[in-house]
Design a protein around this motif. Sequence first.
Motif, PDB file in Angstrom:
ATOM      1  N   ALA A   1     -18.098 -29.866 -19.381  1.00 48.42           N
ATOM      2  CA  ALA A   1     -17.113 -28.615 -19.202  1.00 48.42           C
ATOM      3  C   ALA A   1     -17.968 -27.479 -18.672  1.00 48.42           C
ATOM      4  O   ALA A   1     -17.445 -26.646 -18.129  1.00 48.42           O
ATOM      5  N   ALA A   2     -19.440 -27.478 -19.098  1.00 46.18           N
ATOM      6  CA  ALA A   2     -20.253 -26.289 -18.453  1.00 46.18           C
ATOM      7  C   ALA A   2     -20.171 -26.438 -17.160  1.00 46.18           C
ATOM      8  O   ALA A   2     -20.294 -25.215 -16.461  1.00 46.18           O
TER       9      ALA A   2
ATOM     10  N   ALA B   1     -10.617 -25.330 -16.744  1.00 46.17           N
ATOM     11  CA  ALA B   1     -11.957 -25.702 -16.800  1.00 46.17           C
ATOM     12  C   ALA B   1     -11.789 -27.121 -16.664  1.00 46.17           C
ATOM     13  O   ALA B   1     -12.553 -27.716 -17.499  1.00 46.17           O
ATOM     14  N   GLY B   2     -11.063 -27.798 -15.722  1.00 48.55           N
ATOM     15  CA  GLY B   2     -10.805 -29.222 -15.642  1.00 48.55           C
ATOM     16  C   GLY B   2     -11.868 -30.084 -15.035  1.00 48.55           C
ATOM     17  O   GLY B   2     -12.707 -29.752 -14.348  1.00 48.55           O
TER      18      GLY B   2
ATOM     19  N   GLY C   1     -16.803 -28.120 -27.086  1.00 52.78           N
ATOM     20  CA  GLY C   1     -17.097 -26.777 -27.781  1.00 52.78           C
ATOM     21  C   GLY C   1     -17.159 -25.685 -26.649  1.00 52.78           C
ATOM     22  O   GLY C   1     -16.954 -24.469 -27.109  1.00 52.78           O
ATOM     23  N   VAL C   2     -17.844 -25.874 -25.602  1.00 54.57           N
ATOM     24  CA  VAL C   2     -17.820 -24.909 -24.514  1.00 54.57           C
ATOM     25  C   VAL C   2     -16.470 -24.142 -24.132  1.00 54.57           C
ATOM     26  O   VAL C   2     -16.265 -22.870 -23.802  1.00 54.57           O
TER      27      VAL C   2
ATOM     28  N   ALA D   1     -25.449 -22.067 -24.841  1.00 55.36           N
ATOM     29  CA  ALA D   1     -26.731 -22.916 -24.582  1.00 55.36           C
ATOM     30  C   ALA D   1     -26.277 -24.015 -23.641  1.00 55.36           C
ATOM     31  O   ALA D   1     -27.182 -24.251 -22.646  1.00 55.36           O
ATOM     32  N   PHE D   2     -25.431 -24.674 -23.632  1.00 55.93           N
ATOM     33  CA  PHE D   2     -24.911 -25.623 -22.726  1.00 55.93           C
ATOM     34  C   PHE D   2     -24.594 -24.993 -21.491  1.00 55.93           C
ATOM     35  O   PHE D   2     -24.771 -25.729 -20.333  1.00 55.93           O
ATOM     36  N   VAL D   3     -23.956 -24.147 -21.432  1.00 55.37           N
ATOM     37  CA  VAL D   3     -23.672 -23.237 -19.944  1.00 55.37           C
ATOM     38  C   VAL D   3     -24.946 -22.761 -19.200  1.00 55.37           C
ATOM     39  O   VAL D   3     -25.364 -23.144 -18.209  1.00 55.37           O
TER      40      VAL D   3
END
Length: 262
Positions: A25-26, A85-86, A234-235, A246-248
């Motif tokens: 996702a990120a 955000a696919g 979660g993003v 944090a993931f981004v």
Amino acid sequence: MAQIFCIANQKGGVGKTTTTVNLAAALAHIGQRVLLVDLDPQGNATMGSGVDKRAMELSVYDVLLESASIAEAAVVPDKLKEVGAGYAVLGANRELAGAEVELVGEERRERRLKDALAQVSADYDFVLIDCPPSLSMLTLNGLCAAQGVIVPMQCEYFALEGLADLTNTIRQVHANLNRDLRLIGLLRMMFDARITLQQQVSDQLKAHYGDKVFDAIIPRNVRLAEAPSYGLPGVLFDPAAKGSKAFVAFAEELVARGLREK
């Protein structure tokens, strides 16, 4: 050509699926074309990406048995399209457990995923493979298809022992089946800086593995844990949460590392 990474750790409960769906996702959020491949018969990455594993017409099972291509089986979930955000998902369900037995007598059994991904490599920037927590024929397919392994781990004592086993497995696959395979890096998951042991293990990792330890650290975060029940990473579920941010940051670091190495 896509960069193909396995998210793997032979120890269970370390956040492999959380890492896979949130990194996908990120990466999509920062403009990358992403395919998520779920190689775990539990199908958690599939469900966590908004795909109903019970209603799939085609899955990674069909791809491994060569009755469907990835182009036919992968879908971009409507839930992800709705939030803008696919990423594409090649899903899994319990059928996949049967593939272990069915592949035993087949030719090129450990290279089925590699061959299938070669047909769509130009369509994606990143392919992320969520592996089951065991060295099975499914995990072997992932390791043979990938250029590298991302290892999510908790900073705990037993995690260090499991990491030694995994790095040995990567060496064996590199020597015998996939000369491109390498350790991309270690991602510290569910990290709590207030716990002295976690800080000590983190320091040991940095001392031993150096720049193989990602700078990004994923904190223990309730919103990341809640997100799968809504069928979203979660993003996307809560972009403002510490874990999502944090993931981004991790996605940006991964892209930057790839550009540097080129």
